[in-house]
Design a protein around this motif. Sequence first.
Motif, PDB file in Angstrom:
ATOM      1  N   UNK A  53       0.823  -1.217   0.000  1.00 35.63           N
ATOM      2  CA  UNK A  53       0.000   0.000   0.000  1.00 35.63           C
ATOM      3  C   UNK A  53       0.852   1.260   0.000  1.00 35.63           C
ATOM      4  N   UNK A  54       1.966   1.244   0.710  1.00 32.96           N
ATOM      5  CA  UNK A  54       2.829   2.425   0.773  1.00 32.96           C
ATOM      6  C   UNK A  54       3.434   2.745  -0.594  1.00 32.96           C
ATOM      7  N   UNK A  55       3.854   1.717  -1.309  1.00 35.52           N
ATOM      8  CA  UNK A  55       4.428   1.913  -2.636  1.00 35.52           C
ATOM      9  C   UNK A  55       3.373   2.446  -3.602  1.00 35.52           C
ATOM     10  N   UNK A  56       2.194   1.869  -3.565  1.00 34.46           N
ATOM     11  CA  UNK A  56       1.119   2.321  -4.434  1.00 34.46           C
ATOM     12  C   UNK A  56       0.713   3.752  -4.093  1.00 34.46           C
ATOM     13  N   UNK A  57       0.652   4.067  -2.821  1.00 31.13           N
ATOM     14  CA  UNK A  57       0.324   5.418  -2.373  1.00 31.13           C
ATOM     15  C   UNK A  57       1.349   6.422  -2.909  1.00 31.13           C
ATOM     16  N   UNK A  58       2.618   6.072  -2.824  1.00 36.30           N
ATOM     17  CA  UNK A  58       3.674   6.955  -3.328  1.00 36.30           C
ATOM     18  C   UNK A  58       3.522   7.169  -4.830  1.00 36.30           C
ATOM     19  N   UNK A  59       3.200   6.110  -5.563  1.00 36.81           N
ATOM     20  CA  UNK A  59       3.032   6.231  -7.018  1.00 36.81           C
ATOM     21  C   UNK A  59       1.849   7.130  -7.369  1.00 36.81           C
ATOM     22  N   UNK A  60       0.754   6.984  -6.634  1.00 35.77           N
ATOM     23  CA  UNK A  60      -0.432   7.810  -6.888  1.00 35.77           C
ATOM     24  C   UNK A  60      -0.114   9.289  -6.665  1.00 35.77           C
ATOM     25  N   UNK A  61       0.534   9.593  -5.540  1.00 41.43           N
ATOM     26  CA  UNK A  61       0.836  10.988  -5.232  1.00 41.43           C
ATOM     27  C   UNK A  61       1.900  11.561  -6.159  1.00 41.43           C
ATOM     28  N   UNK A  62       2.855  10.746  -6.578  1.00 40.10           N
ATOM     29  CA  UNK A  62       3.862  11.192  -7.548  1.00 40.10           C
ATOM     30  C   UNK A  62       3.199  11.538  -8.867  1.00 40.10           C
ATOM     31  N   UNK A  63       2.241  10.715  -9.274  1.00 40.35           N
ATOM     32  CA  UNK A  63       1.510  10.991 -10.514  1.00 40.35           C
ATOM     33  C   UNK A  63       0.785  12.332 -10.418  1.00 40.35           C
ATOM     34  N   UNK A  64       0.099  12.567  -9.304  1.00 40.86           N
ATOM     35  CA  UNK A  64      -0.614  13.841  -9.142  1.00 40.86           C
ATOM     36  C   UNK A  64       0.341  15.016  -9.138  1.00 40.86           C
ATOM     37  N   UNK A  65       1.474  14.857  -8.473  1.00 45.93           N
ATOM     38  CA  UNK A  65       2.467  15.939  -8.437  1.00 45.93           C
ATOM     39  C   UNK A  65       3.002  16.251  -9.829  1.00 45.93           C
ATOM     40  N   UNK A  66       3.191  15.214 -10.645  1.00 45.27           N
ATOM     41  CA  UNK A  66       3.708  15.429 -11.995  1.00 45.27           C
ATOM     42  C   UNK A  66       2.715  16.193 -12.870  1.00 45.27           C
ATOM     43  N   UNK A  67       1.432  16.041 -12.595  1.00 50.24           N
ATOM     44  CA  UNK A  67       0.425  16.766 -13.369  1.00 50.24           C
ATOM     45  C   UNK A  67       0.382  18.245 -12.974  1.00 50.24           C
ATOM     46  N   UNK A  68       0.832  18.552 -11.762  1.00 54.04           N
ATOM     47  CA  UNK A  68       0.848  19.937 -11.288  1.00 54.04           C
ATOM     48  C   UNK A  68       1.976  20.731 -11.929  1.00 54.04           C
ATOM     49  N   UNK A  69       3.029  20.033 -12.315  1.00 57.71           N
ATOM     50  CA  UNK A  69       4.229  20.720 -12.837  1.00 57.71           C
ATOM     51  C   UNK A  69       4.008  21.333 -14.192  1.00 57.71           C
TER      52      UNK A  69
END
Length: 69
Positions: A53-69
Amino acid sequence: MVKITKDMTIGEILNVDYDLASVLMGGGMYCVGCPSSQAETLEEAAMVHGIDAELLLARLNTYLESKEA
């Protein structure tokens, strides 16, 4: 920016950004279209599928952060 947490349901996560379905499926969670998965938390669904779950959570939030850039 919205931050995904382990206690959010799959339905809530998909409401944040439907494109997160591809991140979930890429992590091995192919149940995103299943009606019952909509009410499971990310942590519950990860446990059922044997996914970190921690790895998947990190991937989800990284994806969202990349869309903000």
